[in-house]
Motif scaffolding. Structure first.
Motif, mmCIF file in Angstrom:
data_model
loop_
_atom_site.group_PDB
_atom_site.id
_atom_site.type_symbol
_atom_site.label_atom_id
_atom_site.label_comp_id
_atom_site.label_asym_id
_atom_site.label_seq_id
_atom_site.Cartn_x
_atom_site.Cartn_y
_atom_site.Cartn_z
ATOM 1 N N LYS A 636 -16.656 52.168 -4.901
ATOM 2 C CA LYS A 636 -15.385 51.807 -4.277
ATOM 3 C C LYS A 636 -15.482 51.906 -2.758
ATOM 4 N N ARG A 637 -16.111 52.954 -2.273
ATOM 5 C CA ARG A 637 -16.251 53.122 -0.819
ATOM 6 C C ARG A 637 -17.071 51.991 -0.210
ATOM 7 N N PHE A 638 -18.192 51.653 -0.839
ATOM 8 C CA PHE A 638 -19.046 50.597 -0.301
ATOM 9 C C PHE A 638 -18.290 49.276 -0.234
ATOM 10 N N GLU A 639 -17.521 48.961 -1.257
ATOM 11 C CA GLU A 639 -16.744 47.725 -1.261
ATOM 12 C C GLU A 639 -15.625 47.782 -0.220
ATOM 13 N N ASP A 640 -14.960 48.924 -0.106
ATOM 14 C CA ASP A 640 -13.887 49.066 0.877
ATOM 15 C C ASP A 640 -14.410 48.919 2.302
ATOM 16 N N ASP A 641 -15.615 49.389 2.544
ATOM 17 C CA ASP A 641 -16.195 49.317 3.888
ATOM 18 C C ASP A 641 -16.707 47.919 4.238
ATOM 19 N N GLY A 642 -16.576 46.981 3.292
ATOM 20 C CA GLY A 642 -17.028 45.616 3.576
ATOM 21 C C GLY A 642 -18.500 45.379 3.313
ATOM 22 N N ARG A 643 -19.107 46.196 2.448
ATOM 23 C CA ARG A 643 -20.518 46.066 2.076
ATOM 24 C C ARG A 643 -21.451 46.048 3.286
ATOM 25 N N PRO A 644 -21.380 47.016 4.168
ATOM 26 C CA PRO A 644 -22.288 47.005 5.332
ATOM 27 C C PRO A 644 -23.747 47.100 4.895
ATOM 28 N N VAL A 645 -24.566 46.224 5.421
ATOM 29 C CA VAL A 645 -25.980 46.173 5.026
ATOM 30 C C VAL A 645 -26.668 47.498 5.323
ATOM 31 N N GLU A 646 -26.308 48.108 6.466
ATOM 32 C CA GLU A 646 -26.967 49.357 6.860
ATOM 33 C C GLU A 646 -26.704 50.489 5.872
ATOM 34 N N ASP A 647 -25.615 50.389 5.095
ATOM 35 C CA ASP A 647 -25.260 51.461 4.158
ATOM 36 C C ASP A 647 -25.855 51.264 2.766
ATOM 37 N N ILE A 648 -26.566 50.164 2.558
ATOM 38 C CA ILE A 648 -27.130 49.900 1.228
ATOM 39 C C ILE A 648 -28.064 51.023 0.773
ATOM 40 N N PRO A 649 -28.919 51.592 1.656
ATOM 41 C CA PRO A 649 -29.747 52.718 1.186
ATOM 42 C C PRO A 649 -28.914 53.883 0.662
ATOM 43 N N LEU A 650 -27.796 54.174 1.313
ATOM 44 C CA LEU A 650 -26.927 55.267 0.865
ATOM 45 C C LEU A 650 -26.295 54.936 -0.479
ATOM 46 N N LEU A 651 -25.863 53.679 -0.646
ATOM 47 C CA LEU A 651 -25.304 53.241 -1.928
ATOM 48 C C LEU A 651 -26.330 53.420 -3.036
ATOM 49 N N HIS A 652 -27.541 52.920 -2.829
ATOM 50 C CA HIS A 652 -28.576 53.001 -3.868
ATOM 51 C C HIS A 652 -28.916 54.455 -4.188
ATOM 52 N N PHE A 653 -29.094 55.260 -3.145
ATOM 53 C CA PHE A 653 -29.465 56.662 -3.387
ATOM 54 C C PHE A 653 -28.375 57.367 -4.183
ATOM 55 N N ALA A 654 -27.114 57.251 -3.736
ATOM 56 C CA ALA A 654 -26.020 57.978 -4.378
ATOM 57 C C ALA A 654 -25.804 57.515 -5.811
ATOM 58 N N CYS A 655 -25.819 56.205 -6.034
ATOM 59 C CA CYS A 655 -25.576 55.693 -7.391
ATOM 60 C C CYS A 655 -26.715 56.052 -8.330
ATOM 61 N N ARG A 656 -27.944 55.882 -7.881
ATOM 62 C CA ARG A 656 -29.074 56.220 -8.753
ATOM 63 C C ARG A 656 -29.089 57.705 -9.082
ATOM 64 N N TYR A 657 -28.793 58.508 -8.094
ATOM 65 C CA TYR A 657 -28.746 59.952 -8.312
ATOM 66 C C TYR A 657 -27.689 60.297 -9.364
ATOM 67 N N CYS A 658 -26.488 59.766 -9.221
ATOM 68 C CA CYS A 658 -25.400 60.077 -10.159
ATOM 69 C C CYS A 658 -25.696 59.561 -11.559
ATOM 70 N N LEU A 659 -26.181 58.335 -11.657
ATOM 71 C CA LEU A 659 -26.478 57.768 -12.972
ATOM 72 C C LEU A 659 -27.596 58.544 -13.665
ATOM 73 N N HIS A 660 -28.614 58.906 -12.914
ATOM 74 C CA HIS A 660 -29.706 59.682 -13.492
ATOM 75 C C HIS A 660 -29.212 61.034 -14.006
ATOM 76 N N GLU A 661 -28.423 61.729 -13.176
ATOM 77 C CA GLU A 661 -27.937 63.046 -13.569
ATOM 78 C C GLU A 661 -27.029 62.949 -14.792
ATOM 79 N N ALA A 662 -26.167 61.936 -14.835
ATOM 80 C CA ALA A 662 -25.260 61.781 -15.972
ATOM 81 C C ALA A 662 -26.040 61.505 -17.254
ATOM 82 N N GLU A 663 -26.981 60.579 -17.199
ATOM 83 C CA GLU A 663 -27.752 60.233 -18.395
ATOM 84 C C GLU A 663 -28.616 61.400 -18.847
ATOM 85 N N LYS A 664 -29.272 62.042 -17.899
ATOM 86 C CA LYS A 664 -30.112 63.202 -18.239
ATOM 87 C C LYS A 664 -29.290 64.291 -18.927
ATOM 88 N N THR A 665 -28.090 64.527 -18.428
ATOM 89 C CA THR A 665 -27.250 65.582 -18.984
ATOM 90 C C THR A 665 -26.779 65.229 -20.391
#
Length: 806
Positions: A636-665
């Motif tokens: 939601k934050r990434f979309e609200d911010d207008g999808r800034p290209v510079e923030d894509i690494p943060l989006l990928h890191f945060a989402c992958r981290y959360c999805l991995h932790e949720a699935e692992k758990t």
């Protein structure tokens, strides 16, 4: 061959019906049509034909025909449930039903409506709120000297206390009609975050009067007379409030507090036979308690003489008591890990108060627990998440700059992979914390009291604050463990356990609130089942129970069908309302949500009431729900911010981290599930192709860390909202001054390094190196001046405080 085709068609139809959670009549109509077509086109043997129609008439039709189902199935089943389900106390019910459910319920239900999330308005402050942040908040932060507060005074300076009161910091949540600022939750959160980024002591002092306390309780439950008297005085700081809930014998188990009040009649201020309450209490850990002028008190009220009615135990009640009331003992202090916000115990011995000091008056007697639970549901959403984000942003800004400025082995330490790994986590975790903070504050502004979501952000953000600060301390090294005015992370490190502990210890928040309450409140049918079992009207009870229990059955069957299908296809066919980098993450989250709903439902069905005692399992379910919530907030934050290209690494890191932790758990839950056969079966349905979400890779970590090492719009976006000192007297101010100087001089310093390698006698002597470089025309006078300024700025940053011998 025709039979095989019909079997496949039947399976597809049944699977589709199950996935869509269709009502019973649809099931009956479709199944009857399938049997009829089978009869027409394949001419089945008579025994099979009779068996098929017998099953339809005896089983399917009663299940599909609601009046018949209620008589034959639901009514007897309700009687069984009433025998096996334990009675729920009023206190348990009030805690369970406190607040509202919101986006977390969509994630819990297995089929989140992403349009609902994306239709939420973007976080925004009004002109007045932004002016307050740019004006009084900025002025306050400039006034604060954290070393003076924490080491010298052990308190805020008098001028700061006066400023807080005069500028309305204690009245942010109070409406303007009572003299308050009437700020949104978003603004309230932003103010706390900015102040806490400068001084945790000041941040806590600001947040407490605007969180759970007299003002919050008066606004929602006070009589008009109480509001007119107290709210203007609280808004202008004439009264300093605190709220006394926790005691030595009642911490997390506050519902069983031993503090007592007895209804009686006594003389009060010369008025004889005044109806009131005789109180005795013992409280501790009360923030602002030592300086409070008005005390909010929670106690259990009894009426042995039946002055108010037939009942003797009237339940938990809340009252407002001026601290100068005879019998009130207040003023001593605790020392919470050397963070000197005002916190201490208080006592009351035979304190008499008139009945109209009860918050809300006589009508609210006995409703205190519900009032507290409702208020906490919103309060957890704001204060501690804001403090956590402030600490994360300071770590990003300061530790990132420090890692670029500090050099070892002729390189900035931020270039070493061991340091880079920590920097990447600091950036990624801070990005997701801020996303969750603003999303949840938005819910409060929309009128929600998100009890489960607020517990999620309190738990998850304070835990991620702990990880961020620990990484920052590792990177800062020796200078991080030496307290002094130059240390920019030491106090945050000291304060970590405080954040983890207050407003509900994280150990219990995780197991008892997020999932213990969430399993009932967020599940689409469980609460309705509980209410139906407790409903005294038999006709209505059967109707409600029938709707809930068979809705639950359709829900479970649907989750089985959906989980297996989404697992086989990796959810690639799931429709997502957005394109771009977030689309695939939405699909993966939908798949995990369905798997969570299935596994959670099976756990509740098989373990029943024992699940709340299996806190390891319930805590892991809480983690899964929490990580899905965080990932949703990030998207939601990434979309609200207008999808800034510079923030894509943060989006990928945060989402992958959360999805991995949720699935692992989820997998860990299945590994520890008591029924091994069910664990194997459900695991096969939820993860038919195994685990699919992996940790962020090294490239993602590198890209996130790089954002912290030099000024950029992405770095400014990641750290916006904290206080940035404009002078070099403050530690963060020195870092802000040094970073651009050091970067500008890096290439020039490399020339000097090469020169020193060629002429070893120049090693370590900056002025000799500069003199030689100038003589050889390797540097100009302007460049030499630039190097001197950079080196001086670096030395100022890496210097460590030292003191006279004690």
């Amino acid at each position: 061959m025709h039979s095989v085709i019909w079997v496949v068609m039947a399976v597809v139809v049944v699977w589709g019906l199950a996935a869509q959670r269709v009502p019973g009549l649809v099931w009956a109509t479709v199944l009857a049509s399938v049997i009829a077509l089978w009869d027409v086109f394949l001419d089945p043997p008579a025994p099979l034909w009779i068996a098929a129609w017998s099953v339809f008439v005896v089983i399917v039709l009663p299940l599909a025909f609601t009046p018949l189902r209620r008589v034959l199935i639901s009514a007897p089943l309700l009687r069984v449930f009433r025998k096996i389900m334990p009675a729920m106390s009023d206190t348990e019910r009030e805690a369970l039903e406190a607040g509202t459910v919101w986006w977390e319920a969509e994630l819990f239900g297995g089929d989140p409506d992403w349009e609902q999330l994306f239709n939420l308005p973007q976080p925004a402050l009004s002109e007045e709120e932004q002016a307050f942040l740019d004006g009084p908040v900025e002025q306050l932060c400039a006034m604060l000297d954290d070393w003076d507060i924490t080491h010298e005074r052990r308190d805020l300076p008098p001028k700061v206390w006066r400023f807080l009161k005069d500028k309305g910091f204690f009245g942010m949540i109070i409406p303007k009609q009572y003299g308050g600022l009437e700020f949104s939750a978003q603004a309230h959160s932003a103010v706390v975050m900015k102040v806490a980024s400068r001084s945790i002591t000041a941040g806590v002092t600001v947040m407490v009067p605007n969180s759970l306390g007299p003002a919050e309780l008066l606004l929602h439950y006070g009589t008009e007379k109480q509001k007119q008297h107290y709210l203007p005085r609280l808004a202008r700081g004439q009264e300093v409030p605190c709220f006394a809930l926790t005691g030595p014998e009642a911490g997390s188990d506050a519902a069983n507090m031993p503090d007592r009040g007895v209804v009686c009649r006594e003389t009060f201020k010369g008025k004889k036979n005044t109806l009131g309450i005789r109180l005795n209490w013992d409280k501790r850990y009360i923030t602002l308690g030592p300086v409070a002028t008005v005390l909010g008190l929670a106690f259990r009220l009894f009426d042995p003489e039946h002055l108010l009615g037939e009942e003797e135990d009237l339940g938990i009640t809340l009252a407002l008591i001026p601290t100068n009331t005879p019998g009130v003992k207040i003023g001593t202090r605790h020392n919470p890990l050397d963070i000197p916000f005002q916190n201490g115990p208080n006592w009351g011995e035979n304190v008499f108060i008139p009945l109209d000091w009860v918050i809300g008056g006589r009508e609210r007697i006995g409703q205190g627990w519900r009032m507290l639970m409702q208020s906490l549901a919103a309060g957890r959403s704001i204060s501690l998440p804001a403090l956590s984000c402030g600490a994360g942003k300071v770590a990003c800004r300061a530790t990132g700059a420090y890692a670029r400025i500090r050099r070892q082995f002729k390189l900035p330490i931020g270039k070493f992979e061991a340091v880079e790994e920590g920097l990447g986590r600091i950036a990624g975790y801070t990005y997701l914390m801020e996303a969750a903070r603003t999303l949840t504050a938005r819910a409060v502004d929309l009128g929600e009291k998100p009890s489960v979501a607020s517990a999620i952000v309190k738990y998850q953000l304070t835990e991620h604050m702990r990880r961020v600060v620990n990484d920052a301390m590792d990177i800062q090294g020796g200078s991080g463990i030496c307290l002094g005015p130059r240390n920019f992370m030491g106090r945050a490190y000291q304060a970590l356990p405080i954040s983890i502990t207050v407003e509900g210890a994280n150990l219990l928040t995780r197991a008892l609130i997020i999932y213990g309450q969430g399993a009932v409140r967020c599940h689409p049918y469980v609460l309705n089942e509980i209410r139906a079992v407790a409903e005294p009207d038999q006709k209505r009870a059967v109707k409600d129970f029938d709707e809930a229990i068979f809705g639950h059955v359709r829900y479970t069957i649907s989750n089985i069908a959906r989980a297996f299908w989404l697992g086989l296809t990796s959810a690639r066919l799931v429709r997502a309302p957005v394109d771009g980098p977030t689309r695939r993450y939405l699909q993966k989250l939908t798949r995990l949500s369905t798997a969570f709903a299935l596994i959670s439902d099976i756990a509740m069905l098989t373990l029943g009431g024992a699940l709340k005692r299996k806190e390891k399992i319930s805590g892991r379910f809480a983690d899964v729900l929490g990580f899905m919530y965080l990932a949703s907030a990030v998207i939601k934050r990434f979309e609200d911010d207008g999808r800034p290209v510079e923030d894509i690494p943060l989006l990928h890191f945060a989402c992958r981290y959360c999805l991995h932790e949720a699935e692992k758990t989820l997998v860990v839950i299945l590994k520890n599930f008591p029924n091994r056969f069910l664990a194997w079966l459900v695991g096969g349905l939820a993860f038919p192709t195994g685990r699919r979400n992996h940790v962020p890779d090294d490239r993602m970590n590198h890209d996130c860390a790089a954002l912290l090492l030099e000024p950029s719009p992405a770095r400014d976006r990641l750290t916006r909202g904290i206080y940035l000192p404009t002078t070099t007297r403050a530690a963060l101010g020195r870092l802000e001054d040094a970073l651009p100087r050091v970067i500008a001089a890096e290439l020039l310093e490399r020339r000097l390094t090469k020169l020193a390698e060629e002429q070893p006698l120049l090693h370590g002597d900056l002025e000799s190196q500069l003199k030689a470089a100038l003589e050889q025309n390797m540097l100009s006078n302007a460049e030499a001046k630039l190097v001197r300024a950079a080196v001086a700025a670096r030395r100022a940053v890496i210097a460590v405080d030292d003191f006279e011998k004690i």
